[in-house]
Write an enzyme that holds these catalytic residues in place. Structure first.
Site, PDB file in Angstrom:
ATOM      1  N   GLY A   1       1.869   2.408  10.680  1.00  0.00           N
ATOM      2  CA  GLY A   1       2.740   3.567  10.511  1.00  0.00           C
ATOM      3  C   GLY A   1       3.374   4.041  11.804  1.00  0.00           C
TER       4      GLY A   1
ATOM      5  N   GLU B   1      -5.405  -5.248  10.587  1.00  0.00           N
ATOM      6  CA  GLU B   1      -4.472  -4.147  10.772  1.00  0.00           C
ATOM      7  C   GLU B   1      -4.791  -3.415  12.072  1.00  0.00           C
ATOM      8  OE1 GLU B   1      -2.540  -2.905   6.891  1.00  0.00           O
ATOM      9  OE2 GLU B   1      -4.273  -1.640   7.133  1.00  0.00           O
TER      10      GLU B   1
ATOM     11  N   GLU C   1      -7.056   4.542   7.812  1.00  0.00           N
ATOM     12  CA  GLU C   1      -6.828   5.958   7.485  1.00  0.00           C
ATOM     13  C   GLU C   1      -8.050   6.552   6.793  1.00  0.00           C
ATOM     14  OE1 GLU C   1      -3.056   5.550   5.473  1.00  0.00           O
ATOM     15  OE2 GLU C   1      -2.107   5.017   7.378  1.00  0.00           O
TER      16      GLU C   1
ATOM     17  N   ASN D   1       0.861  -1.189   0.000  1.00  0.00           N
ATOM     18  CA  ASN D   1       0.000   0.000   0.000  1.00  0.00           C
ATOM     19  C   ASN D   1       0.895   1.237   0.000  1.00  0.00           C
ATOM     20  OD1 ASN D   1      -1.828   2.028   0.474  1.00  0.00           O
ATOM     21  ND2 ASN D   1      -2.284   1.441   2.598  1.00  0.00           N
TER      22      ASN D   1
ATOM     23  N   SER E   1       3.236  -1.988  10.341  1.00  0.00           N
ATOM     24  CA  SER E   1       4.695  -1.887  10.536  1.00  0.00           C
ATOM     25  C   SER E   1       5.421  -3.199  10.231  1.00  0.00           C
ATOM     26  CB  SER E   1       5.008  -1.381  11.943  1.00  0.00           C
ATOM     27  OG  SER E   1       4.429  -0.106  12.147  1.00  0.00           O
TER      28      SER E   1
ATOM     29  N   HIS F   1      -9.662   0.876   4.893  1.00  0.00           N
ATOM     30  CA  HIS F   1      -8.391   1.130   5.599  1.00  0.00           C
ATOM     31  C   HIS F   1      -8.659   2.103   6.747  1.00  0.00           C
ATOM     32  CE1 HIS F   1      -4.297   2.421   6.391  1.00  0.00           C
ATOM     33  NE2 HIS F   1      -3.886   1.370   5.719  1.00  0.00           N
TER      34      HIS F   1
ATOM     35  N   LYS G   1       0.053   4.225  -0.250  1.00  0.00           N
ATOM     36  CA  LYS G   1      -0.649   5.406   0.312  1.00  0.00           C
ATOM     37  C   LYS G   1      -0.464   6.592  -0.656  1.00  0.00           C
ATOM     38  CE  LYS G   1       0.279   3.544   4.839  1.00  0.00           C
ATOM     39  NZ  LYS G   1       0.059   3.690   6.258  1.00  0.00           N
TER      40      LYS G   1
HETATM   41  C1  PEP Z   1      -0.948   0.100   5.909  1.00  0.00           C
HETATM   42  O1  PEP Z   1      -1.029   1.263   5.562  1.00  0.00           O
HETATM   43  O2  PEP Z   1      -1.804  -0.699   5.536  1.00  0.00           O
HETATM   44  C2  PEP Z   1       0.176  -0.316   6.751  1.00  0.00           C
HETATM   45  C3  PEP Z   1       0.199  -1.538   7.205  1.00  0.00           C
HETATM   46  O3  PEP Z   1       1.134   0.626   6.971  1.00  0.00           O
HETATM   47  P1  PEP Z   1       2.569   0.395   7.663  1.00  0.00           P
HETATM   48  O4  PEP Z   1       3.145  -0.882   7.122  1.00  0.00           O
HETATM   49  O5  PEP Z   1       3.384   1.598   7.275  1.00  0.00           O
HETATM   50  O6  PEP Z   1       2.335   0.305   9.142  1.00  0.00           O
END
Ligand code: PEP
Length: 260
Positions: free
Chosen positions: A180, A174, A104, A16, A220, A102, A18
């Protein structure tokens, strides 16, 4: 208990991006990825760049096994929905997957459970594989409400889906506190929740659905922790944010998913 069928779920790694990379910046990353992932066999890989990069990605990744996904979409096919993109438009760009729900989008753009439910159904009807994100907040985990939170999100997003179509849905667990932030769920915490989600699918859709559905971990994940997370019996792959913007790091994560 790990069933025999577990071994037949091909790992899936989704990147992803973003809101990162212009089309010209993306060319460099995509060409690097193409070179590094040329030899990958046995793991499915999807990259989800911004909308403005989708056609560049489809061009560069044509004739490779790397698929292209989007990060969001509208539930309508066309019409007066300024600023939106439909499943039909994505399919025309050779997009195969779409990330939905997601955190976000739920937090910054106030996406509701009802909108996410409509998007999941529209993605399936439009021939796209929804990568449905679910996750609890830090407060929900601190008050031991994580299972209730996940069940609520799954119940709502999967309403209207039957045993035939559930196999076309990918679920990404997630935890919001891990996205993040550099804080990864421990393999034990992640496995517990993946097992919980698989049990949910089993109760609602039956054993075959539970054994075939892909449940990804996101939050992460990087090359340094991917091996341990991906070796958990109910973790079928990863949804990778930050680390998907570095071709070498992303390729190293994909390598961790490859099963002998
Ligand atoms: C994500 O945006 O789905 C995600 C898992 O981000 P990150 O790996 O940066 O934590």
């Amino acid at each position: 208990m790990e069933s025999m069928a577990t071994k037949f779920r091909q790992p899936l790694i989704v990147g992803n991006w973003k809101m990162h990379r212009t089309p010209s910046e993306a060319r460099v990353l995509l060409n690097n990825l193409k070179e590094k992932l040329l030899e990958v066999i046995g793991t499915a890989v999807v990259v989800c760049p911004p909308y403005t990069v989708l056609s560049v990605a489809a061009d560069i990744l044509e004739k490779t096994s790397i698929q292209v996904g989007a990060q969001n979409m509208c539930w309508e096919r066309e019409g007066a929905f300024t600023g939106e993109i439909s499943p039909h438009m994505l399919r025309d760009l050779y997009v195969t997957h779409v990330i939905l729900g997601h955190s976000e989008r739920r937090v910054h753009f106030h996406e509701t459970l009802e909108q996410i439910r409509r998007k999941v159904l529209a993605a399936l009807a439009g021939g796209l594989i929804p990568v449905l994100c679910v996750g609890e907040t830090a407060e929900e985990r601190e008050s031991n409400q994580q299972n209730v939170a996940i069940d609520g999100q799954l119940l709502s997003a999967l309403e209207g889906i039957d045993g035939e179509t559930i196999g076309d849905v990918v679920i990404a667990y997630e935890p919001v506190w891990a996205i993040g932030t550099g804080k990864t769920a421990t393999p034990t915490i992640a496995q517990e929740m993946h097992d919980h989600i698989r049990r949910f699918i089993r109760r609602r859709f039956g054993e075959e659905a539970a054994q075939t559905i892909h449940i990804l971990y996101g939050g992460s994940m990087k090359a340094a922790n991917a091996g341990e997370l991906l070796s958990q019996p109910d973790i079928d792959g990863g949804l990778i944010g930050g680390a998907s913007l570095d071709a070498a790091e992303f390729a190293a994560i994909v390598a961790c998913a490859v099963r002998p």
